[in-house]
Design an enzyme around this catalytic site. Structure first.
Site, PDB file in Angstrom:
ATOM      1  N   ASP A 106       1.047  -1.067  -0.249  1.00  0.00           N
ATOM      2  CA  ASP A 106       0.296   0.002   0.248  1.00  0.00           C
ATOM      3  C   ASP A 106       1.340   1.675   0.124  1.00  0.00           C
ATOM      4  OD1 ASP A 106      -2.238   1.288  -0.372  1.00  0.00           O
ATOM      5  OD2 ASP A 106      -2.781   1.103   2.165  1.00  0.00           O
ATOM      6  N   GLY A 108       0.626   4.618   1.155  1.00  0.00           N
ATOM      7  CA  GLY A 108       0.750   6.046   2.083  1.00  0.00           C
ATOM      8  C   GLY A 108      -0.060   6.581   2.139  1.00  0.00           C
ATOM      9  N   PHE A 110      -3.039   6.020   2.883  1.00  0.00           N
ATOM     10  CA  PHE A 110      -4.537   5.693   4.040  1.00  0.00           C
ATOM     11  C   PHE A 110      -4.502   6.650   5.208  1.00  0.00           C
ATOM     12  CE2 PHE A 110      -5.999   3.457   7.376  1.00  0.00           C
ATOM     13  CZ  PHE A 110      -7.396   2.727   7.861  1.00  0.00           C
ATOM     14  N   ASP A 160      -3.447   7.708  -2.559  1.00  0.00           N
ATOM     15  CA  ASP A 160      -4.414   8.697  -2.727  1.00  0.00           C
ATOM     16  C   ASP A 160      -4.843   8.836  -1.802  1.00  0.00           C
ATOM     17  OD1 ASP A 160      -4.178   6.742  -1.100  1.00  0.00           O
ATOM     18  OD2 ASP A 160      -5.899   5.719  -1.460  1.00  0.00           O
ATOM     19  N   ASP A 280      -7.608  -7.119   2.325  1.00  0.00           N
ATOM     20  CA  ASP A 280      -6.527  -6.975   3.911  1.00  0.00           C
ATOM     21  C   ASP A 280      -7.741  -5.934   4.744  1.00  0.00           C
ATOM     22  OD1 ASP A 280      -6.343  -4.055   2.209  1.00  0.00           O
ATOM     23  OD2 ASP A 280      -5.251  -3.920   4.060  1.00  0.00           O
ATOM     24  N   CYS A 320      -5.985 -25.154  12.542  1.00  0.00           N
ATOM     25  CA  CYS A 320      -4.833 -24.264  12.473  1.00  0.00           C
ATOM     26  C   CYS A 320      -3.652 -25.208  13.398  1.00  0.00           C
ATOM     27  CB  CYS A 320      -5.197 -23.049  12.915  1.00  0.00           C
ATOM     28  SG  CYS A 320      -5.551 -22.426  14.688  1.00  0.00           S
ATOM     29  N   CYS A 323      -5.340 -24.899  17.694  1.00  0.00           N
ATOM     30  CA  CYS A 323      -6.155 -24.812  17.769  1.00  0.00           C
ATOM     31  C   CYS A 323      -6.047 -27.546  17.685  1.00  0.00           C
ATOM     32  CB  CYS A 323      -7.702 -25.122  16.778  1.00  0.00           C
ATOM     33  SG  CYS A 323      -8.122 -23.562  16.970  1.00  0.00           S
ATOM     34  N   HIS A 349      -4.733 -18.452  14.467  1.00  0.00           N
ATOM     35  CA  HIS A 349      -6.312 -19.298  14.397  1.00  0.00           C
ATOM     36  C   HIS A 349      -6.755 -18.111  13.879  1.00  0.00           C
ATOM     37  CE1 HIS A 349     -10.111 -20.833  15.326  1.00  0.00           C
ATOM     38  NE2 HIS A 349     -10.470 -19.421  15.820  1.00  0.00           N
TER      39      HIS A 349
HETATM   40 ZN    ZN Z   1      -7.813 -22.976  14.777  1.00  0.00          ZN
END
Ligand code: ZN
Length: 401
Positions: A106, A108, A110, A160, A280, A320, A323, A349
């Site tokens: 990106d 800058g 933003f 922008d 994103d 994941c 988990c 996660h």
């Molecule tokens: Zn997970």
């Protein structure tokens, strides 16, 4: 002295084209494939945010394990620290962070919104006061392109002007015109340096006529991809979603569409069904560091006492690393003890949850079942964001059905 073992990173070749193939459509939802010199990206895709060359609390192996296809860096932050020269001399951002897959940066623009108290916008560019040491820096469309060519981004975003949702129509119109003008300067500057792809950014706030004007101008330039900016800047979701839908319909079908800075689970579902391919957002990792972890029922805070004695995984549906290796009770303990591992596990996660959501959406699009997928999602999911209102309200505002 031990040597840093760098993974093989393909060099950017001018001859290798960036391209997008639209593979399937279901309503407005799309499944496709983006080819870049650093590999292909299957869409729809969520891009974890590595503002300063690091997805907070995670390393490359974590990102690869959870299925990350592309990450997002930030030209403004990397220019300030460690500096473009350092990254260029390290062989570019891929080599510097030892990441072989695609990177979008990106510009800058933003930060011109988020660091309003530290910036001044003129016709030439944006002057910032560094949030690190107070020094003054001017970002111009040309310098922003140069930073991103130097660090070797797979996708370059132009400078922008992004305004808050409460800005007047006159100001939003001026911001849009300046964004278009800066795009022309960015393209001329890029032409002289590189063939890296540069996306255009549609601005115009919540005003349909401004979005239309902006999208028509950008479409006429036949750019490699198109971003929708200026959303998720304070407006409610009932205003954001129709704007996304109207704008995405105005963009060329054969190019990727990227909705900037948007990425809660419900946003991904609602915006994929409105024709968006790329997202994103810092939200999944930011809330993870507070203990808020996604489930198909909504966000749950693992720091709550109900998890203290749990010896099962936090989310039985999740594959994941966190988990499958640790109990919810252990992760609860890590947060209470303020152990750094807590931030890593919760971030893994949440990002994996979004990757699985995108993978499931892609399969649903391929099978023509996106409407059914969305219905099922909303049968379970309660959004944390009150502006998302109830799932019933969201259904009413969607003109896709
Ligand atoms: Zn997970």
């Amino acid at each position: 002295m031990a040597r840093v073992i760098k993974i093989a990173i393909s060099a950017l070749k001018k001859t290798e084209m960036f391209n997008f193939t639209l593979e399937h459509k279901d309503g407005l939802a799309r499944a496709g494939c983006i080819n870049t010199p650093h590999g292909e990206i299957l869409t729809p895709v969520f891009m974890p945010v590595a503002t300063q060359g690091s997805v907070k609390a995670l390393d490359r192996v974590d990102l690869e394990c959870l299925g990350t296809q592309i990450i997002l860096g930030n030209a403004y932050h990397l220019y300030l620290r460690p500096g473009t020269k350092v990254i260029k001399e390290a062989g570019g951002l891929h080599s510097f962070m030892n990441w072989a897959r695609p990177i979008l940066t990106d510009s800058g623009g933003f930060q011109g919104f988020s660091l309003q108290h530290l910036r001044k916008i003129t016709n030439d560019g944006i002057t910032f006061k560094s949030h690190i040491d107070g020094s003054t820096h001017e970002l111009t469309p040309e310098s922003v392109v140069e930073i991103q060519t130097d660090i070797g981004s797979d996708v370059i975003m132009p400078l922008d002007v992004c305004l808050p949702t409460e800005a007047s129509k006159t100001d939003l119109s001026e911001a849009m015109n300046l964004t278009s003008n800066w795009l022309g300067r960015s393209l001329r500057s890029l032409e002289r340096k590189s063939e890296q792809p540069l996306f255009g950014i549609v601005q115009g706030g919540l005003h349909v006529d401004l979005r239309q004007k902006s999208a028509e101008f950008l479409s006429s330039l036949d750019l490699p991809g198109y971003a929708i900016g200026g959303l998720s800047v304070g407006e409610t979701k009932e205003k954001m979603y129709p704007t996304v839908e109207i704008t995405s319909k105005l963009l060329p079908e054969n190019k990727p569409r990227y909705l900037m800075g948007v990425g809660s689970p419900e946003d991904l579902v609602e915006c994929v069904v409105r024709g968006i391919d790329m997202f994103d957002c810092v939200l999944p990792t930011r809330v993870a560091r507070k203990g808020a972890m996604y489930t198909k029922f909504g966000r749950r805070n693992v720091t709550r006492s109900e998890y203290k004695k749990s010896d099962s995984s936090f989310d039985k549906d999740c594959d994941c690393y966190a988990c499958t290796n640790f109990s919810a009770g252990y992760i609860h303990h890590l947060f209470k003890a303020k152990e750094y591992l807590a931030y890593r596990l919760a971030s893994i996660h949440n990002l994996r949850f979004l990757m699985r959501t995108m993978g499931d959406l892609r399969k649903a699009i391929q099978r023509g079942l996106v409407k059914e997928y969305r219905e099922q999602f909303w049968e379970n999911y309660q959004p944390a964001d009150q502006s998302a209102r109830t799932n019933q309200a969201l259904r009413h505002i969607n003109r896709f059905e």
